[in-house]
Design a protein around this motif. Structure first.
Motif, PDB file in Angstrom:
ATOM      1  N   GLU A   1      27.030  43.166  31.064  1.00  0.00           N
ATOM      2  CA  GLU A   1      28.257  43.956  31.162  1.00  0.00           C
ATOM      3  C   GLU A   1      28.603  44.272  32.618  1.00  0.00           C
ATOM      4  N   ASP A   2      27.589  44.562  33.430  1.00  0.00           N
ATOM      5  CA  ASP A   2      27.825  44.812  34.857  1.00  0.00           C
ATOM      6  C   ASP A   2      28.466  43.589  35.520  1.00  0.00           C
ATOM      7  N   ILE A   3      27.918  42.432  35.225  1.00  0.00           N
ATOM      8  CA  ILE A   3      28.416  41.197  35.844  1.00  0.00           C
ATOM      9  C   ILE A   3      29.837  40.899  35.374  1.00  0.00           C
ATOM     10  N   ALA A   4      30.104  41.132  34.092  1.00  0.00           N
ATOM     11  CA  ALA A   4      31.446  40.906  33.557  1.00  0.00           C
ATOM     12  C   ALA A   4      32.472  41.768  34.280  1.00  0.00           C
ATOM     13  N   GLU A   5      32.122  43.019  34.575  1.00  0.00           N
ATOM     14  CA  GLU A   5      33.052  43.902  35.274  1.00  0.00           C
ATOM     15  C   GLU A   5      33.285  43.440  36.711  1.00  0.00           C
ATOM     16  N   ILE A   6      32.212  43.006  37.385  1.00  0.00           N
ATOM     17  CA  ILE A   6      32.362  42.492  38.749  1.00  0.00           C
ATOM     18  C   ILE A   6      33.254  41.263  38.753  1.00  0.00           C
ATOM     19  N   ARG A   7      33.035  40.371  37.788  1.00  0.00           N
ATOM     20  CA  ARG A   7      33.850  39.148  37.708  1.00  0.00           C
ATOM     21  C   ARG A   7      35.317  39.492  37.492  1.00  0.00           C
ATOM     22  N   ALA A   8      35.588  40.481  36.633  1.00  0.00           N
ATOM     23  CA  ALA A   8      36.969  40.844  36.330  1.00  0.00           C
ATOM     24  C   ALA A   8      37.663  41.499  37.524  1.00  0.00           C
ATOM     25  N   LYS A   9      36.943  42.322  38.277  1.00  0.00           N
ATOM     26  CA  LYS A   9      37.560  43.079  39.364  1.00  0.00           C
ATOM     27  C   LYS A   9      37.569  42.338  40.693  1.00  0.00           C
ATOM     28  N   VAL A  10      36.710  41.312  40.833  1.00  0.00           N
ATOM     29  CA  VAL A  10      36.726  40.487  42.059  1.00  0.00           C
ATOM     30  C   VAL A  10      36.741  39.023  41.620  1.00  0.00           C
ATOM     31  N   PRO A  11      37.879  38.541  41.128  1.00  0.00           N
ATOM     32  CA  PRO A  11      37.929  37.191  40.565  1.00  0.00           C
ATOM     33  C   PRO A  11      37.922  36.076  41.602  1.00  0.00           C
ATOM     34  N   ASP A  12      38.227  36.407  42.855  1.00  0.00           N
ATOM     35  CA  ASP A  12      38.420  35.375  43.864  1.00  0.00           C
ATOM     36  C   ASP A  12      37.231  35.243  44.817  1.00  0.00           C
ATOM     37  N   ILE A  13      36.021  35.426  44.306  1.00  0.00           N
ATOM     38  CA  ILE A  13      34.812  35.134  45.072  1.00  0.00           C
ATOM     39  C   ILE A  13      33.807  34.495  44.127  1.00  0.00           C
ATOM     40  N   GLU A  14      32.989  33.597  44.656  1.00  0.00           N
ATOM     41  CA  GLU A  14      31.970  32.961  43.824  1.00  0.00           C
ATOM     42  C   GLU A  14      30.820  33.927  43.574  1.00  0.00           C
ATOM     43  N   LEU A  15      30.302  33.904  42.349  1.00  0.00           N
ATOM     44  CA  LEU A  15      29.164  34.732  41.974  1.00  0.00           C
ATOM     45  C   LEU A  15      27.995  33.842  41.574  1.00  0.00           C
ATOM     46  N   GLU A  16      26.822  34.191  42.097  1.00  0.00           N
ATOM     47  CA  GLU A  16      25.595  33.447  41.787  1.00  0.00           C
ATOM     48  C   GLU A  16      24.605  34.418  41.158  1.00  0.00           C
ATOM     49  N   VAL A  17      23.905  33.979  40.098  1.00  0.00           N
ATOM     50  CA  VAL A  17      22.928  34.839  39.437  1.00  0.00           C
ATOM     51  C   VAL A  17      21.633  34.069  39.217  1.00  0.00           C
ATOM     52  N   PHE A  18      20.523  34.806  39.205  1.00  0.00           N
ATOM     53  CA  PHE A  18      19.223  34.213  38.909  1.00  0.00           C
ATOM     54  C   PHE A  18      19.062  34.059  37.395  1.00  0.00           C
ATOM     55  N   ILE A  19      18.509  32.919  36.980  1.00  0.00           N
ATOM     56  CA  ILE A  19      18.284  32.692  35.551  1.00  0.00           C
ATOM     57  C   ILE A  19      16.822  32.420  35.208  1.00  0.00           C
ATOM     58  N   HIS A  20      15.988  32.154  36.213  1.00  0.00           N
ATOM     59  CA  HIS A  20      14.604  31.814  35.875  1.00  0.00           C
ATOM     60  C   HIS A  20      13.692  31.992  37.093  1.00  0.00           C
ATOM     61  N   GLY A  21      12.471  32.465  36.824  1.00  0.00           N
ATOM     62  CA  GLY A  21      11.451  32.505  37.857  1.00  0.00           C
ATOM     63  C   GLY A  21      10.896  33.888  38.124  1.00  0.00           C
ATOM     64  N   ALA A  22      10.030  33.964  39.116  1.00  0.00           N
ATOM     65  CA  ALA A  22       9.338  35.204  39.449  1.00  0.00           C
ATOM     66  C   ALA A  22      10.315  36.272  39.922  1.00  0.00           C
ATOM     67  N   MET A  23       9.987  37.511  39.617  1.00  0.00           N
ATOM     68  CA  MET A  23      10.786  38.651  40.072  1.00  0.00           C
ATOM     69  C   MET A  23       9.889  39.603  40.856  1.00  0.00           C
ATOM     70  N   CYS A  24      10.489  40.249  41.857  1.00  0.00           N
ATOM     71  CA  CYS A  24       9.753  41.226  42.648  1.00  0.00           C
ATOM     72  C   CYS A  24       9.775  42.573  41.944  1.00  0.00           C
ATOM     73  N   MET A  25       8.703  43.360  42.129  1.00  0.00           N
ATOM     74  CA  MET A  25       8.662  44.681  41.508  1.00  0.00           C
ATOM     75  C   MET A  25       9.578  45.680  42.214  1.00  0.00           C
ATOM     76  N   SER A  26      10.098  45.307  43.385  1.00  0.00           N
ATOM     77  CA  SER A  26      10.995  46.201  44.120  1.00  0.00           C
ATOM     78  C   SER A  26      12.448  45.801  43.909  1.00  0.00           C
ATOM     79  N   ILE A  27      13.347  46.740  44.160  1.00  0.00           N
ATOM     80  CA  ILE A  27      14.769  46.465  44.017  1.00  0.00           C
ATOM     81  C   ILE A  27      15.153  45.307  44.939  1.00  0.00           C
ATOM     82  N   SER A  28      15.644  44.219  44.355  1.00  0.00           N
ATOM     83  CA  SER A  28      16.091  43.037  45.094  1.00  0.00           C
ATOM     84  C   SER A  28      15.073  42.552  46.116  1.00  0.00           C
ATOM     85  N   GLY A  29      13.808  42.739  45.825  1.00  0.00           N
ATOM     86  CA  GLY A  29      12.772  42.175  46.666  1.00  0.00           C
ATOM     87  C   GLY A  29      12.490  42.910  47.955  1.00  0.00           C
ATOM     88  N   ARG A  30      13.033  44.106  48.126  1.00  0.00           N
ATOM     89  CA  ARG A  30      12.835  44.826  49.396  1.00  0.00           C
ATOM     90  C   ARG A  30      11.605  45.724  49.276  1.00  0.00           C
TER      91      ARG A  30
END
Length: 408
Positions: A146-175
Motif C-alpha cells: 500500500e505504501d508503494i502504491a501511494e508513492i507510485r500514484a503521487k509521483v508517477p513521473d519517476i522510476e521506482l525500484e524495489v527489492f524482491i529477493h535476498g538477504a536483508m539487514c537488521m537495520s533500517i535500510s542497511g544503516r
C-alpha cells in the motif's frame, strides 16, 4: 505495456555473464572504488568497459554502484571516476550520498538511481529526489504494498525500484553501526563484518541489579539476524503496482544463486505478462534449492512480527541442491568441458539447470581430466575434484553456461 526490468547482482565477470544468460534485463555491479561490497571481487576499469559493451550488444543494461557514504579524503578521486563511467556508456549509477549525487550531476550526464541506503519511505522524499534530477529511486525495504502504491500514484513521473529477493539487514535500510563499533569495519563504506549474524547473549534489565535473558535458548540468541526476503509467492501483486525494476540482492553470492534466482523470477515475470498468470509451485521449489536463510515476505504485507523477521536456529542456512559443475565449453561430437565446483563421481545422477524453469536428469559418464590450459587430456578418471576441468562425451545436449547440480 512497458515491461518491468529484472535487475540482477554481479560481483565478478563470471556472475555477470551468468546473470544475463539466465534472463536478467540489467545488472548492478561495482568497480574497484566507491561501492558497498569491499569483499566482492568487483570489476576493474577494463572489465567494466567490456561488460558495458557485452551487455549493450545483447540489449541489456549495466548500473554501477557508487553507494558509499564517503569521508572528505575519499572525494578527490570521484570526479574523474564518474567521468570514466560516463565515457564508457554505463546506463546509470546508484548513489546514496548527497555529495556524491552532486559530483555526478556536475561532471556527467549519467542517469542516477538513489540507493535504498537513502531510506526513502514516503512520496515526498521521492518527489524531492526527482526534483533534484534523479531518474530512479530504490525504495526502502520497510514499505508495504500500500505504501508503494501511494508513492507510485503521487509521483508517477519517476522510476521506482524495489527489492524482491535476498538477504536483508537488521537495520533500517542497511544503516548499521554494529560492524564499525565492534570491528572497526565500516558497513557504509563497503566493509561490513556482518556482526549481526554472530551469536549473542541478550539481557533486559528489569530491576536494579537483576537481568533477565530474552529471545534466548541454550545456544544464545539470534535476534539481530534477519530472514531472507522472497517475493515469488506474491510477485504478481508487486507487478500490479507499476514499479519499474525488480531487484535481486546478492553481489557476493555464487553463480548458482544468481543464475537460479534470475531464471525463476524471469519465468514468473514472463508468465505475468502472458495474461494468464498463475503461481507455479516449481518457482518456490527452485528458490529453496539455493543456499538461503528462512524466507520472509519482509514488510510488503505489513509490519512483520519477531517471527517474520528473525530466526532462532543457529543452523539457519539451508538448500536442497549443490552446484557441482558448469559447462565451460561445448565441443563438436557431443563433447563438453566442465568446470568442477564440488566433488562428483562418474555414474552419479545429476540435474541440468538451463535458462527456463524446467530441469532434466543425466547420468555422468567417465571423465577425462584436463590440464590447467584445458587443451590436453591428463588421464581418464571416475571422480573429479573442485577447481579442476574435465571433458565428457554425452548424448544429452548441453549448452555453455548450463549448470549441473545434485540433490544434497
Amino acid at each position: 505495456m512497458k515491461k518491468v526490468e529484472l535487475l540482477a547482482p554481479v560481483g565478478n565477470m563470471e556472475k555477470f555473464k551468468m546473470a544475463l544468460h539466465y534472463g536478467a534485463d540489467a545488472v548492478f555491479l561495482g568497480g574497484k572504488m566507491f561501492n558497498l561490497r569491499a569483499g566482492s571481487n568487483n570489476l576493474s576499469d577494463e572489465e567494466l568497459e567490456y561488460a558495458v559493451n557485452y551487455a549493450h550488444e545483447r540489449g541489456k543494461k549495466v548500473y554501477v554502484t557508487l553507494n558509499v557514504i564517503p569521508h572528505n579524503d575519499e572525494l578527490d578521486l570521484l570526479p574523474d571516476y564518474v567521468k570514466f563511467l560516463d565515457k564508457i556508456g554505463v546506463d546509470g549509477v546508484i548513489v546514496a550520498d548527497l555529495g556524491v549525487f552532486q559530483i555526478v550531476k556536475e561532471n556527467t550526464d549519467l542517469s542516477i538511481s538513489v540507493s535504498t541506503q537513502a531510506s526513502n519511505t514516503n512520496w515526498r522524499s521521492v518527489k524531492m529526489w526527482k526534483d533534484l534530477g534523479a531518474r530512479r529511486v530504490v525504495l526502502a525495504r520497510e514499505l508495504t504494498l500500500e505504501d508503494i502504491a501511494e508513492i507510485r500514484a503521487k509521483v508517477p513521473d519517476i522510476e521506482l525500484e524495489v527489492f524482491i529477493h535476498g538477504a536483508m539487514c537488521m537495520s533500517i535500510s542497511g544503516r548499521c553501526l554494529l560492524s564499525n563499533y565492534m570491528t572497526g569495519r565500516d558497513a557504509n563504506r563497503g566493509d561490513c563484518a556482518q556482526s549481526c549474524r554472530w551469536k549473542y547473549n541478550l539481557v533486559e534489565e528489569t530491576r536494579p541489579g537483576e537481568y533477565m535473558p530474552i529471545f534466548e535458548d541454550e545456544h544464545g540468541t539470534y535476534i539481530f539476524n534477519s530472514k531472507d526476503l522472497c517475493c515469488i509467492e506474491f510477485i504478481d501483486k508487486i507487478l500490479d503496482l507499476g514499479v519499474d525494476s525488480l531487484k535481486i540482492e546478492g553481489r557476493m553470492k555464487g553463480i548458482y544463486y544468481v543464475a537460479n534466482c534470475v531464471k525463476v523470477y524471469r519465468d514468473a515475470i514472463d508468465n505475468y505478462y502472458s495474461g494468464n498468470y498463475k503461481f507455479n509451485p516449481k518457482w518456490l521449489e527452485e528458490l529453496e534449492s539455493v543456499s538461503h536463510r528462512s524466507y520472509t515476505t519482509g514488510f510488503y504485507m505489513g509490519r512483520p512480527g519477531a517471527e517474520g523477521q528473525n530466526y532462532n536456529d543457529r543452523n539457519s542456512y539451508s538448500q536442497s541442491h549443490q552446484l557441482v559443475a558448469k559447462v565451460e565449453k561445448k565441443l563438436p561430437d557431443n563433447e563438453y568441458i566442465l568446470a568442477i565446483r564440488n566433488k562428483l563421481y562418474a555414474g552419479e545422477k545429476l540435474e541440468v539447470v538451463s535458462p527456463g524453469i524446467s530441469t532434466r536428469e543425466i547420468t555422468l559418464p567417465t571423465m577425462m581430466l584436463l590440464n590447467r590450459d584445458k587443451d590436453k587430456v591428463v588421464e581418464e578418471v571416475s571422480e573429479a575434484n573442485p577447481n579442476s576441468f574435465v571433458k565428457i562425451k554425452l548424448d544429452e545436449n548441453l549448452n555453455e553456461l548450463d549448470m549441473l547440480r545434485k540433490r544434497i
